[in-house]
Design a protein around this motif. Structure first.
Motif, mmCIF file in Angstrom:
data_model
loop_
_atom_site.group_PDB
_atom_site.id
_atom_site.type_symbol
_atom_site.label_atom_id
_atom_site.label_comp_id
_atom_site.label_asym_id
_atom_site.label_seq_id
_atom_site.Cartn_x
_atom_site.Cartn_y
_atom_site.Cartn_z
ATOM 1 N N PRO A 149 -39.156 14.801 65.285
ATOM 2 C CA PRO A 149 -38.036 14.123 64.420
ATOM 3 C C PRO A 149 -38.423 14.424 63.034
ATOM 4 O O PRO A 149 -37.983 13.671 62.116
ATOM 5 C CB PRO A 149 -38.347 12.672 64.891
ATOM 6 N N HIS A 150 -39.108 15.501 62.679
ATOM 7 C CA HIS A 150 -39.696 15.578 61.356
ATOM 8 C C HIS A 150 -38.783 15.629 60.166
ATOM 9 O O HIS A 150 -38.803 15.672 59.094
ATOM 10 C CB HIS A 150 -41.214 16.426 61.149
ATOM 11 N N LEU A 188 -44.369 -0.522 58.186
ATOM 12 C CA LEU A 188 -43.872 0.634 57.173
ATOM 13 C C LEU A 188 -44.963 2.052 57.433
ATOM 14 O O LEU A 188 -45.574 2.043 58.286
ATOM 15 C CB LEU A 188 -44.237 0.335 55.494
ATOM 16 N N PHE A 189 -44.595 2.973 56.702
ATOM 17 C CA PHE A 189 -45.562 4.375 56.612
ATOM 18 C C PHE A 189 -46.783 4.014 56.117
ATOM 19 O O PHE A 189 -46.882 3.207 55.380
ATOM 20 C CB PHE A 189 -44.897 5.427 55.913
ATOM 21 N N PHE A 210 -46.111 7.566 62.123
ATOM 22 C CA PHE A 210 -45.118 6.337 62.230
ATOM 23 C C PHE A 210 -44.257 6.796 63.641
ATOM 24 O O PHE A 210 -44.131 5.736 64.098
ATOM 25 C CB PHE A 210 -44.197 6.514 61.092
ATOM 26 N N TRP A 211 -43.658 7.786 63.941
ATOM 27 C CA TRP A 211 -43.201 8.152 65.199
ATOM 28 C C TRP A 211 -43.985 7.766 66.424
ATOM 29 O O TRP A 211 -43.655 7.585 67.589
ATOM 30 C CB TRP A 211 -42.488 9.696 65.239
ATOM 31 N N MET A 212 -45.192 8.082 66.339
ATOM 32 C CA MET A 212 -46.106 7.639 67.256
ATOM 33 C C MET A 212 -46.051 6.308 67.707
ATOM 34 O O MET A 212 -46.286 5.915 68.733
ATOM 35 C CB MET A 212 -47.420 8.338 67.060
ATOM 36 N N ARG A 213 -46.059 5.496 66.497
ATOM 37 C CA ARG A 213 -46.093 4.124 66.723
ATOM 38 C C ARG A 213 -44.861 3.456 67.206
ATOM 39 O O ARG A 213 -44.768 2.644 68.090
ATOM 40 C CB ARG A 213 -46.342 3.317 65.184
ATOM 41 N N CYS A 214 -43.653 4.327 67.028
ATOM 42 C CA CYS A 214 -42.253 4.045 67.461
ATOM 43 C C CYS A 214 -42.380 4.310 69.187
ATOM 44 O O CYS A 214 -42.000 3.361 69.888
ATOM 45 C CB CYS A 214 -41.438 4.887 66.827
ATOM 46 N N ALA A 215 -42.917 5.444 69.488
ATOM 47 C CA ALA A 215 -43.105 5.726 70.686
ATOM 48 C C ALA A 215 -43.944 4.915 71.500
ATOM 49 O O ALA A 215 -43.654 4.339 72.577
ATOM 50 C CB ALA A 215 -43.910 7.153 70.864
#
Length: 465
Positions: free
Chosen positions: A327-328, A343-344, A356-361
């Motif tokens: 998603p970058h 946040l980031f 951040f996307w890893m935290r979302c996953a």
């Protein structure tokens, strides 16, 4: 034979007296080879060697592999690496001490090679994301020279499912831009963003000036006179990109957020395309897409699209997110995501969005890929992620180390026995694998497929054929 057995069971070679003993036992006293194998492999010395090699015996092979990668290579293992080493350990092709030794040697070798000859980065060549195709400046130039000015003008698309729900003008989308030394691109950037089909009625642009020395504020002020929905904030000191993004998030009013890079371009219906997905599918948290590559910073969107160099990023899963940051480039996400995952991480310089996307996953957020490349990614040799001294690789490893243990399936890392017990429980029937199947590194996949078929058959009330 005795020499080979000693190496396998005792991790040494037999001395002259030991060799003579076993030769005499077999040739003179008639000892069978199986008895000799049992005597050597079952000896007290062999037991001590096995105990010494079996580091953390109460931990499954998969978990041990994960720990070894985290502490020796400073990253999480990828799935193929877990599968390979688990197979090697499970089939007794090496023990845990040997695994640790091999990983340590690998790490030391890489470190020594980097110290002797630091890795180089050629910004004129890039690998198309999601493929093994190399794209070079030369190939780009040849293609754009071939098409010349003979490329179609791209008309904006309209999305009926979104437009009927837009209603009165309001801020639906907050676009966030971090600005530092963007003087060469600020005019093109502002023209591109303010030309978005729904910008005037349903968007805001938040520009965080990270104490840039190039006086971009003068250009921004001109556009602010025409567009009161442009918000400009200049930091008192030099700040990093993720600190700037965090300020933008905190200042935003939109239901949806997106990051906008000054040297990238969006098709004029890009915001509308992404918002349509988020409005249509309430279960989607992040929408992203393939993108076109450009080696020419001022090339119009239609020209880059006509050149046709584009990514093929995979659909995001926790597993392939460990391989690449799909998603970058110019994603859009719900602002409410930050309420849950934060946040980031502003300590990152280059891979903060990846982390951040890893935290979302990890939090179970849903990613949605659009197979419509409505963004152009400029391969900028001066850009943060394309500079030769980029920290992206190091930081990406840190992100996988931080989150890998939560993204990798516990059943991939479990013991063989626990994995099979859980499969049988889920299938509601016993699931078995043969010795021949166990000899394959992919045996867990085979077992899972068998469990699915068994469960389906049981659900239909009949036996497997």
């Amino acid at each position: 034979m005795a020499v080979h057995l000693y190496r396998l069971a005792l991790e040494r070679v037999p001395g002259p007296d030991e060799r003579r003993h076993w030769v005499d036992s077999v040739l003179i006293h008639g000892m069978s080879v199986p008895v000799m194998v049992e005597a050597i492999a079952g000896s007290e010395e062999a037991r001590r060697v096995q105990q010494r090699a079996n580091v953390l015996p109460d931990v499954s092979n998969g978990r041990f592999i994960q720990f070894a990668y985290e502490y020796l290579l400073d990253r999480s293992p990828l799935i193929p690496e877990v599968v390979y080493w688990d197979h090697m350990l499970g089939r007794r092709k090496l023990n845990r001490s040997q695994l640790v030794q091999q990983l340590f040697v690998q790490h030391a070798t890489e470190a020594l090679m980097e110290a002797a000859q630091p890795p180089t980065h050629d910004p004129t060549i890039i690998t198309s994301m999601g493929t093994d195709q190399l794209i070079s400046v030369k190939a780009w130039q040849e293609k754009v020279e071939e098409i010349g000015t003979d490329y179609p003008h791209l008309e904006p698309r309209r999305y009926a499912s979104l437009n009927k729900n837009l209603g009165e003008p309001r801020i639906l989308i907050s676009a966030i831009a971090s600005l530092y030394r963007g003087g060469d691109y600020i005019e093109q950037f502002l023209e591109n963003i303010t030309s978005q089909t729904i910008f005037e009625t349903h968007c805001e642009l938040i520009i965080i000036d990270a104490d840039s020395p190039e006086n971009e504020g003068a250009t921004i002020s001109r556009y602010m006179e025409r567009f009161p929905n442009i918000v400009y904030h200049r930091a008192a000191t030099r700040i990093g990109i993720y600190e700037a993004w965090n300020l933008g998030v905190q200042m935003s009013k939109g239901k949806y957020l997106t990051n906008t890079n000054l040297d990238d371009l969006r098709r004029v219906d890009s915001f509308e395309r992404q918002a349509e997905i988020l409005e249509k599918f309430p279960f989607v948290d992040v929408v992203y897409q393939d993108f076109y590559y450009s080696f020419e910073g001022m090339a119009p969107f239609a020209k880059s699209a006509a050149a046709g160099f584009k990514s093929q990023v995979p659909v995001v899963t926790p597993y392939n997110l460990m391989h690449s940051n799909s998603p970058h480039n110019a994603p859009m996400w719900r602002s409410s995501v930050h309420d849950e995952v934060g946040l980031f991480d502003a300590t990152f310089r280059s891979a903060g969005d990846y982390e951040f996307w890893m935290r979302c996953a990890k939090a179970g957020k849903t990613f949605f890929k659009v197979n419509d490349p409505h963004v152009v990614y400029f391969v900028n040799p001066e850009g943060l992620s394309t500079q030769p001294n980029t920290r992206g690789i190091v930081e990406a490893r840190q992100a996988t180390k931080r989150h890998g243990r939560y993204l990798l399936s516990p059943w991939l890392l479990s013991s063989d026995e626990n994995f099979m017990d859980e499969l049988s429980r889920l299938a509601s029937v016993p699931v078995d694998v043969s010795e021949a199947e166990l000899a394959s590194p992919e045996w867990r996949y085979t077992a899972a497929q068998r469990a699915l078929r068994a469960h389906a058959a049981a659900a239909r009330g009949r036996d497997l054929a």
